[in-house]
Write an enzyme that holds these catalytic residues in place. Sequence first.
Site, mmCIF file in Angstrom:
data_model
loop_
_atom_site.group_PDB
_atom_site.id
_atom_site.type_symbol
_atom_site.label_atom_id
_atom_site.label_comp_id
_atom_site.label_asym_id
_atom_site.label_seq_id
_atom_site.Cartn_x
_atom_site.Cartn_y
_atom_site.Cartn_z
ATOM 1 N N ASP A 92 0.849 -1.190 0.138
ATOM 2 C CA ASP A 92 -0.149 0.083 -0.022
ATOM 3 C C ASP A 92 0.890 1.056 0.045
ATOM 4 O O ASP A 92 2.161 1.310 0.438
ATOM 5 C CB ASP A 92 -1.096 -0.049 1.239
ATOM 6 C CG ASP A 92 -0.345 0.261 2.513
ATOM 7 O OD1 ASP A 92 0.528 -0.759 2.906
ATOM 8 O OD2 ASP A 92 -0.635 1.402 3.055
ATOM 9 N N GLU A 156 -0.148 -0.367 5.907
ATOM 10 C CA GLU A 156 0.976 0.055 6.739
ATOM 11 C C GLU A 156 0.737 1.664 6.764
ATOM 12 O O GLU A 156 0.849 2.411 7.800
ATOM 13 C CB GLU A 156 2.240 -0.406 6.256
ATOM 14 C CG GLU A 156 3.445 0.004 7.204
ATOM 15 C CD GLU A 156 4.039 1.461 6.937
ATOM 16 O OE1 GLU A 156 4.520 1.925 8.073
ATOM 17 O OE2 GLU A 156 3.723 2.014 6.107
#
Length: 457
Positions: A92, A156
């Site tokens: 991500d 994250e």
Amino acid sequence: MPDSPLAQTVASLQSRARTELAELVAFKSVADPAQFPRSECEAAAEWVAGALRSEGFTDVALLDTPDGTQSVYGFLPGPAGAPTVLLYAHYDVQPPLDEAAWISPPFELTERDGRWYGRGAADCKGGLIMHLTALRALKEHGGVPVNVKVIVEGSEEQGTGGLEQYAEAHPELLTADTIVIGDTGNFRVGLPTVTATLRGMTLVRVQVDTLEGNLHSGQFGGAAPDALAALIRILDSLRAEDGSTVVDGLEPDARWEGLQYPEEEFRKDAKVLDGVGLTGGGTVADRIWARPAVTVLGIDCPPVVGATPSVQAGARALVSLRIPPGTDAVKASELLAAHLEKAAPWGARVTVEQIGQGQPFRADTGSPAYASMAEAMREAYDGTEMQTSGMGGSIPLCNTLAGLYPQAEILLIGLSEPEAQIHAVNESVSPEELERLSLAEALFLQRYARQYEAAGS
């Protein structure tokens, strides 16, 4: 670069690394469905899973984590009796911010001035490519000498804790002898660095309400309590006159002992405008690695274009507080909320909502794995000695892993040196750093396996 056969193999894999990084960067994998479709993250996760399967990983799985995102897991068996190393990255990314400010499209890997530009190129899709390149090189030189687990996180950057919660519920999954977190970076290009400390983080949304509805500023302004003005006062209370962070109850004067960050280098790296001073006191290293730091990430209020002459009934902000090792994130969150509520003027109603949180981390740099990494980095960087620094960012998973596996050694390396401009527009990665760190990781796995075998014999 050294001229060893392993180094030559890593160099030969760089074209494939660029191609794969371009494919991965193309996914708009921002883990926030309010900004980008969930399908972009799902497609990126599938790409990662496919890459692991193609490298012979078994038990490859898409893990549905409690925050609604997916992490990708895989296991690559090594020789009998070999240690297990967990390699971490995340797919991500941060949103691109102002896409018009990018010199090239943020989700299209573009080579320019010797660097590869694209959102996630360094943070942290490049970290996954680093892991894959190291493993591929080892396969051509006697095979991978350890058992390898790979975990690639899907949220994250959002700080929503999905993988931490999943790991706590399935503690056997990520158990390892050593863990390599590929999500930090060198102090600067060409200077091999491991990260010894990470600041923790708390993220809150602050809502301020003063009126039942907006009012005409000519008819009511001057006496009606303006929620936006109240919010501005509250946020201003978080900084002292010199710009240093002030949260009632948090230690403001801690010192950093170790590698220092010269102020002139920091100004250059941070691209501070001429004549603008830095905030806070003490050394730069004190301020970014050892002390709390507050940042207002965004404010909801009327934009300038289209604004009406109104006293605002409500306003809100997103506030991030970074905290150094030795400070508990839960306690810091409580102190921040109490400070914000206390600072409200005119009896304004303040609501503080917790959005994300992560504990700070301190690594044991005296552990045996660090000796192996120091040797590996010295070779990969032509004799340059490995340095140890702090990092102002947060990786909440580190504390979870340290708590679950207290005997595991945790090392933090990666591609996010200052020129990478992670989280900003025009993020990029240095191909040379990718090549050298891929080699360093391959050398580390070789040395660590030999060290483990010698210790057991």
